[in-house]
Design a protein around this motif. Structure first.
Motif, PDB file in Angstrom:
ATOM      1  N   MET A 191      -3.095   1.090  -2.382  1.00 57.52           N
ATOM      2  CA  MET A 191      -1.770   1.671  -2.603  1.00 57.52           C
ATOM      3  C   MET A 191      -0.696   0.960  -1.791  1.00 57.52           C
ATOM      4  N   ILE A 192      -0.978   0.694  -0.529  1.00 57.03           N
ATOM      5  CA  ILE A 192       0.004   0.010   0.316  1.00 57.03           C
ATOM      6  C   ILE A 192       0.202  -1.431  -0.149  1.00 57.03           C
ATOM      7  N   GLY A 193      -0.888  -2.085  -0.552  1.00 58.33           N
ATOM      8  CA  GLY A 193      -0.780  -3.454  -1.058  1.00 58.33           C
ATOM      9  C   GLY A 193       0.099  -3.545  -2.287  1.00 58.33           C
ATOM     10  N   VAL A 194      -0.044  -2.600  -3.188  1.00 62.30           N
ATOM     11  CA  VAL A 194       0.784  -2.591  -4.401  1.00 62.30           C
ATOM     12  C   VAL A 194       2.237  -2.303  -4.043  1.00 62.30           C
ATOM     13  N   LEU A 195       2.467  -1.300  -3.190  1.00 68.08           N
ATOM     14  CA  LEU A 195       3.827  -0.877  -2.866  1.00 68.08           C
ATOM     15  C   LEU A 195       4.590  -1.871  -2.002  1.00 68.08           C
ATOM     16  N   PHE A 196       3.910  -2.486  -1.034  1.00 66.87           N
ATOM     17  CA  PHE A 196       4.637  -3.291  -0.052  1.00 66.87           C
ATOM     18  C   PHE A 196       4.324  -4.785  -0.062  1.00 66.87           C
ATOM     19  N   LEU A 197       3.200  -5.173  -0.646  1.00 67.03           N
ATOM     20  CA  LEU A 197       2.833  -6.588  -0.634  1.00 67.03           C
ATOM     21  C   LEU A 197       2.910  -7.238  -2.003  1.00 67.03           C
ATOM     22  N   GLY A 198       3.280  -6.456  -3.008  1.00 64.54           N
ATOM     23  CA  GLY A 198       3.402  -7.010  -4.351  1.00 64.54           C
ATOM     24  C   GLY A 198       2.071  -7.322  -5.009  1.00 64.54           C
ATOM     25  N   GLU A 199       1.003  -6.660  -4.562  1.00 66.89           N
ATOM     26  CA  GLU A 199      -0.316  -6.859  -5.177  1.00 66.89           C
ATOM     27  C   GLU A 199      -0.285  -6.306  -6.606  1.00 66.89           C
ATOM     28  N   THR A 200      -1.181  -6.793  -7.445  1.00 70.27           N
ATOM     29  CA  THR A 200      -1.178  -6.368  -8.843  1.00 70.27           C
ATOM     30  C   THR A 200      -1.765  -4.970  -9.003  1.00 70.27           C
ATOM     31  N   PHE A 201      -1.146  -4.218  -9.878  1.00 62.18           N
ATOM     32  CA  PHE A 201      -1.601  -2.881 -10.223  1.00 62.18           C
ATOM     33  C   PHE A 201      -2.152  -2.944 -11.637  1.00 62.18           C
ATOM     34  N   THR A 202      -3.378  -2.501 -11.821  1.00 67.74           N
ATOM     35  CA  THR A 202      -3.969  -2.437 -13.157  1.00 67.74           C
ATOM     36  C   THR A 202      -4.520  -1.036 -13.382  1.00 67.74           C
ATOM     37  N   VAL A 203      -4.704  -0.700 -14.635  1.00 67.84           N
ATOM     38  CA  VAL A 203      -5.272   0.606 -14.973  1.00 67.84           C
ATOM     39  C   VAL A 203      -6.682   0.720 -14.386  1.00 67.84           C
ATOM     40  N   GLY A 204      -7.451  -0.342 -14.462  1.00 69.25           N
ATOM     41  CA  GLY A 204      -8.812  -0.325 -13.912  1.00 69.25           C
ATOM     42  C   GLY A 204      -8.813  -0.032 -12.420  1.00 69.25           C
TER      43      GLY A 204
END
Length: 122
Positions: free
Chosen positions: A91-104
């Motif tokens: 969650m933090i990676g997606v929100l603050f580091l621009g990591e990819t979010f996928t449905v899986g």
């Protein structure tokens, strides 16, 4: 002290360490050299970076919190909570580091949280 605060401390410092290391290494655009001697020199320089060093210190502090938790809780009660670390990092990676979010990844995150609740509750 509430033993679950020790678990929370373990999770906080574990997640902090992972996030700060990824953030700093991404910012520095780290590319590991090929030669062993160059790797050693490069990694030594990285460890001396204050943020990277704080990640290592954070891992040590997380270990201290974990030891405190082990004095108060059964491992079968405490350890399932550690599965929340990858969920929090996600969650933090997606929100603050621009990591990819996928449905899986989202489905996996929900399964981790539900699995933790079932394991601890039953």
């Amino acid at each position: 002290m509430n033993p679950y605060l020790y678990i929370a401390g373990t999770l906080f410092f574990t997640v902090y360490g992972q996030i700060v290391l990824k953030w700093r290494l991404s910012l520095l655009k780290v590319i590991l050299p090929e030669r062993v001697i160059d790797k050693g020199i490069y990694l030594t320089k990285l460890i001396l970076d204050p943020f990277v060093f704080s990640g290592f210190v954070s891992a040590f502090i997380a270990s201290l919190f974990w030891m405190a938790a082990m004095t108060k809780l059964e491992i079968t009660t405490a350890y399932p909570f550690m599965s929340l670390a990858p969920a929090l990092v996600f969650m933090i990676g997606v929100l603050f580091l621009g990591e990819t979010f996928t449905v899986g990844k989202a489905v996996g995150l929900v399964l981790i949280i539900v699995g933790t609740m079932v394991t601890v509750k039953y």
